[in-house]
Design a protein around this motif. Structure first.
Motif, mmCIF file in Angstrom:
data_model
loop_
_atom_site.group_PDB
_atom_site.id
_atom_site.type_symbol
_atom_site.label_atom_id
_atom_site.label_comp_id
_atom_site.label_asym_id
_atom_site.label_seq_id
_atom_site.Cartn_x
_atom_site.Cartn_y
_atom_site.Cartn_z
ATOM 1 N N ILE A 48 55.604 83.595 82.753
ATOM 2 C CA ILE A 48 54.593 84.564 82.291
ATOM 3 C C ILE A 48 55.275 85.871 81.888
ATOM 4 O O ILE A 48 54.963 86.478 80.857
ATOM 5 N N ALA A 49 56.265 86.299 82.696
ATOM 6 C CA ALA A 49 56.961 87.554 82.405
ATOM 7 C C ALA A 49 57.796 87.444 81.127
ATOM 8 O O ALA A 49 57.969 88.435 80.403
ATOM 9 N N ALA A 50 58.326 86.264 80.812
ATOM 10 C CA ALA A 50 59.193 86.109 79.642
ATOM 11 C C ALA A 50 58.430 86.214 78.327
ATOM 12 O O ALA A 50 59.010 86.571 77.291
ATOM 13 N N GLU A 51 57.137 85.891 78.328
ATOM 14 C CA GLU A 51 56.279 85.984 77.138
ATOM 15 C C GLU A 51 56.892 85.236 75.939
ATOM 16 O O GLU A 51 57.037 85.773 74.849
ATOM 17 N N GLU A 52 57.282 83.969 76.146
ATOM 18 C CA GLU A 52 57.836 83.149 75.077
ATOM 19 C C GLU A 52 56.781 82.183 74.561
ATOM 20 O O GLU A 52 55.965 81.662 75.343
ATOM 21 N N ASP A 53 56.827 81.926 73.238
ATOM 22 C CA ASP A 53 55.957 80.867 72.720
ATOM 23 C C ASP A 53 56.728 79.549 72.746
ATOM 24 O O ASP A 53 57.896 79.478 73.140
ATOM 25 N N GLU A 54 56.037 78.488 72.292
ATOM 26 C CA GLU A 54 56.637 77.154 72.380
ATOM 27 C C GLU A 54 57.930 77.045 71.567
ATOM 28 O O GLU A 54 58.886 76.369 72.000
ATOM 29 N N HIS A 55 57.993 77.664 70.397
ATOM 30 C CA HIS A 55 59.202 77.579 69.578
ATOM 31 C C HIS A 55 60.365 78.309 70.233
ATOM 32 O O HIS A 55 61.524 77.837 70.187
ATOM 33 N N GLN A 56 60.072 79.466 70.865
ATOM 34 C CA GLN A 56 61.136 80.201 71.559
ATOM 35 C C GLN A 56 61.646 79.412 72.766
ATOM 36 O O GLN A 56 62.848 79.374 73.035
ATOM 37 N N VAL A 57 60.726 78.787 73.484
ATOM 38 C CA VAL A 57 61.129 77.955 74.618
ATOM 39 C C VAL A 57 62.043 76.827 74.141
ATOM 40 O O VAL A 57 63.088 76.535 74.744
ATOM 41 N N TYR A 58 61.670 76.182 73.021
ATOM 42 C CA TYR A 58 62.477 75.083 72.482
ATOM 43 C C TYR A 58 63.890 75.560 72.133
ATOM 44 O O TYR A 58 64.891 74.923 72.507
ATOM 45 N N GLU A 59 64.007 76.690 71.441
ATOM 46 C CA GLU A 59 65.317 77.198 71.043
ATOM 47 C C GLU A 59 66.157 77.572 72.260
ATOM 48 O O GLU A 59 67.374 77.338 72.286
ATOM 49 N N LEU A 62 67.560 74.496 73.887
ATOM 50 C CA LEU A 62 68.728 74.028 73.139
ATOM 51 C C LEU A 62 69.962 74.861 73.489
ATOM 52 O O LEU A 62 71.044 74.317 73.707
ATOM 53 N N ALA A 63 69.794 76.175 73.527
ATOM 54 C CA ALA A 63 70.936 77.047 73.800
ATOM 55 C C ALA A 63 71.522 76.782 75.178
ATOM 56 O O ALA A 63 72.745 76.848 75.373
ATOM 57 N N GLU A 64 70.659 76.467 76.160
ATOM 58 C CA GLU A 64 71.117 76.205 77.524
ATOM 59 C C GLU A 64 71.595 74.770 77.704
ATOM 60 O O GLU A 64 72.209 74.441 78.721
ATOM 61 N N GLY A 65 71.290 73.897 76.737
ATOM 62 C CA GLY A 65 71.760 72.513 76.812
ATOM 63 C C GLY A 65 70.824 71.557 77.516
ATOM 64 O O GLY A 65 71.251 70.457 77.902
ATOM 65 N N HIS A 66 69.565 71.926 77.675
ATOM 66 C CA HIS A 66 68.584 71.026 78.303
ATOM 67 C C HIS A 66 68.002 70.109 77.212
ATOM 68 O O HIS A 66 66.860 70.273 76.768
ATOM 69 N N PHE A 67 68.793 69.125 76.795
ATOM 70 C CA PHE A 67 68.445 68.351 75.601
ATOM 71 C C PHE A 67 67.284 67.387 75.849
ATOM 72 O O PHE A 67 66.433 67.187 74.986
#
Length: 782
Positions: A48-59, A62-67
């Motif tokens: 909730i604090a991060a305020e990310e949408d679905e596309h930001q979560v997806y990116e 990927l950056a963290e490697g959770h494929f």
């Protein structure tokens, strides 16, 4: 309140559509260990604090490697823009490939570190790690880190053992001990062990000769010369460590050098040579060896007698004498003096920085001379440390320096030191790589000479030679030179190398099993032939002994490097052995001719039972083989294919010089067997055009604009105008008599069916040497 959360919270959250906006929650829900309610609640708050949408979560996944999680988002998240799914999916595969490459690079680096340390690399299941990497990079990275930590612990234990061993040698020279310490600290434990096993050299060799002092002055060399020669001159306080005593040999040498600025002629040249010999500790030129000078262009030529007078250096120049060119005051460059062995040159107008290209002339300029007079003992070594990096390598590797089957460690350490190619650490690495075999030493020294800028930073390390295809091929040739042309001996060698472990010999029975595995046949070679081949291995420099128990190989870096491709070379040797066994009549088809039939189904039957009748049947089948429907697609590395074909070509055409110019990574979009057939027709056609007198064949390749272009030229008579450029590709047309004429037709048809072409690019007269036919093969590029 958190403590009273429903234990089924995790299952509810896994079904909640809004979870895709909470990255930390997704990671917690799919962690290997089930997350408790408290952790899930905290992850939800973080999302909730991060305020990310679905596309930001997806990116971010990927950056963290959770494929695997990212793939779940693609599949299950209805909020993603469906028009972008293909692009998002491609991004996922791209990042996966990058992490996989990173995984392989870290595994290779661990293997390299284990090899340098001489310890077993921790066991790693590459397939399992690759699968884990495809799912989750953090999990794969954690497994990699555990392997690296295990390796580091092994290296640390070896480092401690060698450090204690070094400490037990208190009387070793400090430079030698320092070289050992630097190798140990860098993790190059194999090389350090090699050095410590020669602990007697800690009291001799290059380490016992003081180094030349580094130039630490902002003043010009001429100013320091004035400080030396004029006691009344004001000098820097720090000059005391460089000052020479008035009337000493050092002072007389500097005074003689000063005279070269004032006048030319024979007498100043003789005076300088005598002063330098006196400084080196040799006879001052009286009695049976007086100094004389002879006029040459730009100055005078005289001789020095003390350059190789040091006991450790005498083997490099048995006669001991070295020519010295003394330049006149106005001479600014050393003239061409043909016929001289590597010589020294001195003169007021000569600058040593212009002679760093390994020429016969080594310039002793004023800066180097001032450094030299600061050396108090073993001055001949100091002089050669100035001259050696300017001279060709042959100045130290010629004559009888490498006359013995194994060179001495001390000789190698002096060569490396005096030629400026490295230090004792470098020599230790070379000793391990080569096993002190002269032919291998020469190849590595030449390699060091060609690649000074590629030297790694770690102490004593060599350029990674296994990445150099030219050096690898040269080492392979040198190792097998005594048995070249004997496929049974080569098969025995590659089988033994594949199986080698520690100091145990490899038996012929073990070789037979390995050969059966590689060939896929129960009895691919007669045991008697393999015994005969194994017996021939005693002539190889890298074989310690051949006994009834088997073949015992050396433990050196060259064999470790060559072992990586032992299976491939064993298969090639078996292919040659199948048609050319020693002591038997030459078969109907040699290894080179077999390439013509690689697409023919009957080839397997011929290999199982070779003979004239089978060969005739195979030729008829190949001639009648319909090219429609053949499996043409695939990928073929041109350099790799040519490397495997070349030994058979050279055996079949010993009078033909084959030159290849193929960039690494040239890959054609055709099946490898199709490429072999095409190259067989082109190279075979060129070799036959040269006839019994032999000649040259050149193959050049390049990749551009989606095509791989292969140019084949020969030095033969060319194609007569009456043949016509278009007619040579007709079936049955030949300029070499009846029964010929389908090779180029077949090659062109194959190339065209593979979406390429085969062209007669030029006829006679365009190249000064390769004046024969010039064919261009075009194939699609991968």
């Amino acid at each position: 309140m958190i403590e009273s959360l429903d234990p089924h919270l995790g299952e509810l959250l896994r079904r909640w559509p809004g979870r895709f906006c909470h990255r930390a929650l997704l990671v917690a829900l799919h962690a290997p260990d089930p997350a408790g309610p408290q952790l899930l609640a905290r992850a939800l708050v973080d999302g909730i604090a991060a305020e990310e949408d679905e596309h930001q979560v997806y990116e971010n996944l990927l950056a963290e490697g959770h494929f695997a999680l990212a793939e779940t988002v693609l599949t299950d998240c209805a909020a993603l823009d469906r028009a972008r799914l293909d692009d998002l999916s491609r991004r996922l595969e791209t990042v996966r490939l990058r992490r996989h490459a990173q995984l392989l690079a870290r595994l290779e680096e661990s293997a390299r570190r284990a090899d340098l340390a001489g310890i077993e690399a921790p066991a790693a299941d590459r397939d399992e790690l690759a699968a884990r990497c495809r799912e989750s990079w953090p999990e794969a990275a954690a497994a990699l880190t555990a392997l690296e930590d295990e390796l580091a612990a092994g290296v640390a234990a070896g480092r401690a053992a060698l450090t204690a061993r070094l400490a037990a040698l208190p009387d070793a020279e400090e430079d030698w001990a320092d070289a050992c310490r630097r190798l140990i600290e860098a993790g190059r434990l194999r090389a350090a062990r090699s050095l410590l096993e020669r602990s007697d050299d800690g009291r001799g060799g290059p380490a016992t000769a003081p180094p030349l002092p580094e130039w630490c002055w902002k003043d010009e060399p001429a100013e320091l010369l004035r400080w030396h020669l004029d006691p009344a001159t004001r000098r820097a306080p720090s000059f005391a460590g460089w000052a020479v005593r008035q009337g000493s040999a050092e002072h007389r040498l500097l005074d003689a050098y000063q005279s070269l600025q004032l006048a030319g002629g024979a007498q100043p040249a003789v005076d300088f040579a005598a002063a330098l010999d006196e400084f080196l500790g040799a006879s001052p030129g009286e009695g049976p060896r007086p100094h004389t000078a002879h006029p040459v262009e730009g100055g005078h030529l005289t001789r020095l007698f003390g350059v190789f007078a040091d006991e450790d250096l005498a083997a490099f120049r048995p006669a001991g004498d070295v020519d010295l060119f003394v330049a006149d005051p106005g001479t600014r460059a050393v003239p061409a003096l043909p016929g001289l062995a590597p010589f020294l040159a001195v003169g007021w107008g000569l600058d040593g920085r212009g002679y760093a290209g390994r020429s016969p002339a080594a310039v002793l300029d004023l800066r180097s001379l001032l450094r030299l007079v600061a050396v108090r003992r073993r001055r001949a070594v100091g002089l050669l440390r100035v001259a050696g990096p300017q001279w060709p390598l042959a100045a130290f590797t010629g004559g009888r320096v490498f006359a013995e089957p194994k060179s001495s460690w001390r000789t190698l350490s002096w060569i490396v030191d005096l030629s400026g190619l490295g230090d004792l650490g470098t020599a230790a690495s070379l000793a391990f790589e080569t096993g002190l075999h002269p032919d291998l030493i020469r190849l590595f020294l030449d390699h060091l000479l060609r690649s000074p800028r590629r030297l790694p930073a770690d102490a004593g390390a060599l350029p990674r030679w296994t990445d150099d295809a030219q050096l690898t091929a040269a080492l392979r040739t040198a190792v097998l030179a005594p048995v070249r042309g004997n496929p049974a001996a080569e098969a025995a060698f590659w089988a033994a190398l594949s199986l080698r472990t520690g100091d145990a010999p490899v038996s012929v029975n073990e070789m037979m099993r390995e050969i059966a595995l590689v060939s896929g046949r129960v009895d691919p070679v007669r045991e008697a032939d393999l015994w005969a081949g194994a017996a021939r291995l005693a002539a190889l420099p890298v074989v310690r002994e051949v006994t009834p128990a088997g073949v015992l190989l050396d433990d050196n870096g060259v064999l470790i490097g060559l072992a990586a491709d032992a299976g491939k070379h064993l298969a090639e040797a078996l292919e040659r052995l199948a048609v050319e066994s020693p002591g038997q009549d030459r078969p109907a088809l040699d290894a080179w001719a077999l390439h013509r039939h690689l697409l023919t189904p009957g080839l397997a039957a011929y290999r199982a039972d070779p003979g004239p009748e089978r060969a005739r049947a195979l030729a008829e089948e190949t001639g009648a083989l319909p090219l429609d429907g053949l499996p043409l697609g695939g990928e073929a590395d041109l350099l790799g294919v040519l490397g495997r074909m070349r030994p058979a070509f050279e055996t079949a055409h010993p009078g033909v010089e084959l030159t290849l110019a193929v960039p690494a990574g040239t890959v054609a979009a055709v099946h490898a067997d199709v490429l072999r057939v095409l190259l067989y027709e082109l190279l075979g056609n060129a070799a036959e055009a040269l006839g019994a007198s032999g000649g040259s064949v050149s193959l050049r390749a390049e990749s551009a604009q989606g095509d791989v272009t292969v140019e084949v030229q020969d030095s033969g008579p060319g194609i007569a105008d009456t043949a016509g450029g278009h007619r040579i590709f007709r079936r049955g047309f030949s300029t070499r008599g009846p029964g010929r004429g389908d090779g180029l037709h077949r090659a062109r048809t194959l190339a065209q069916r593979a979406d390429g072409d085969l062209l007669l690019a030029a006829r006679q007269g365009l190249h000064p040497v390769l004046r024969g036919a010039h064919f261009t093969l075009v194939l699609p590029m991968v």
